[in-house]
Scaffold this active site. Structure first.
Site, PDB file in Angstrom:
ATOM      1  N   LYS A 186      -8.293   2.785 -10.970  1.00 20.52           N
ATOM      2  CA  LYS A 186      -8.574   3.616  -9.921  1.00 20.52           C
ATOM      3  C   LYS A 186      -8.252   2.852  -8.657  1.00 20.52           C
ATOM      4  O   LYS A 186      -7.694   1.868  -8.267  1.00 20.52           O
ATOM      5  CB  LYS A 186     -10.220   3.829  -9.912  1.00 20.52           C
ATOM      6  N   TYR A 209     -12.520  15.768 -13.556  1.00 17.62           N
ATOM      7  CA  TYR A 209     -14.136  15.260 -13.708  1.00 17.62           C
ATOM      8  C   TYR A 209     -14.786  16.538 -13.525  1.00 17.62           C
ATOM      9  O   TYR A 209     -16.228  16.562 -13.052  1.00 17.62           O
ATOM     10  CB  TYR A 209     -14.499  14.505 -12.298  1.00 17.62           C
ATOM     11  N   ASN A 262     -15.323   1.793  -9.253  1.00 15.23           N
ATOM     12  CA  ASN A 262     -15.527   0.928 -10.470  1.00 15.23           C
ATOM     13  C   ASN A 262     -14.395   0.495 -11.141  1.00 15.23           C
ATOM     14  O   ASN A 262     -14.408   0.207 -12.476  1.00 15.23           O
ATOM     15  CB  ASN A 262     -16.911   1.360 -11.533  1.00 15.23           C
ATOM     16  N   HIS A 290     -11.124   3.984 -15.466  1.00  7.57           N
ATOM     17  CA  HIS A 290     -11.574   4.960 -16.179  1.00  7.57           C
ATOM     18  C   HIS A 290     -11.018   4.897 -17.837  1.00  7.57           C
ATOM     19  O   HIS A 290     -10.009   4.536 -17.734  1.00  7.57           O
ATOM     20  CB  HIS A 290     -11.150   6.638 -15.749  1.00  7.57           C
ATOM     21  N   GLU A 339      -7.137  14.524 -21.711  1.00  9.50           N
ATOM     22  CA  GLU A 339      -6.805  13.744 -20.534  1.00  9.50           C
ATOM     23  C   GLU A 339      -5.403  13.323 -20.790  1.00  9.50           C
ATOM     24  O   GLU A 339      -4.711  13.340 -19.667  1.00  9.50           O
ATOM     25  CB  GLU A 339      -7.823  12.431 -20.520  1.00  9.50           C
TER      26      GLU A 339
END
Ligand code: GDP
Length: 140
Positions: free
Chosen positions: A11, A51, A114, A117, A128
């Protein structure tokens, strides 16, 4: 153990701190193989679609804004039981609750920023992966 593929994103908080190599080393040391990888900027539409399951959550807008705030590295990881194993290597969503030695414990800044993913189930992994890679870009 089934040979599986899972979808991973490094990320923006992690790419901003030049942690792609450090995170890839943790992935590889844990025995997963990076069989596809590219550094991209995702669009707002892509982030919202990715998302969509969280669209009613209070943090949805913050999450989408974060995911488009800088480059990400999208990846396909392959290995025995790759989906659950990568979830273990990532650690809990909130780095304060993540186990020692996990990517999130080592590198994540907060529950939102964080660092990584990983798909949560076989059906989401297939979906995905297809959102970001064509089959001929994945070389196992
Ligand atoms: P994951 O599967 O561990 O990534 O966790 P979830 O599927 O529950 O949440 C998806 C992503 O939404 C997380 O990785 C975080 O980036 C973000 N997120 C989850 N909970 C929160 C929160 O309480 N606040 C914010 N800002 N982001 C959150």
């Amino acid at each position: 153990m089934p040979m599986e593929r899972t979808f991973s994103i490094i990320k923006p908080d992690a790419t901003a701190r030049n942690l792609t190599g450090a995170i890839n080393a943790m992935i590889e040391q844990a025995g997963l193989r990076i069989v596809a990888q590219k550094r991209v900027r995702i669009t707002k539409d892509q982030a919202e679609a990715f998302y969509a399951v969280h669209k009613e959550r209070p943090f949805f807008r913050e999450l989408v804004d974060f995911m488009v705030s800088g480059p990400v590295v999208v990846q396909v990881l392959q290995g025995d039981n790759a989906i659950l194993r990568y979830r273990d290597i990532m650690g809990a969503t909130d780095p304060a609750k993540a186990a020692a030695g996990t990517i999130r414990k080592s590198h994540a800044k907060s529950i939102g920023e964080n660092s990584v993913h990983g798909s949560d189930a076989p059906e989401t992994a297939v979906k995905e992966i297809a959102q970001f890679f064509s089959e001929n870009e994945i070389v196992g």
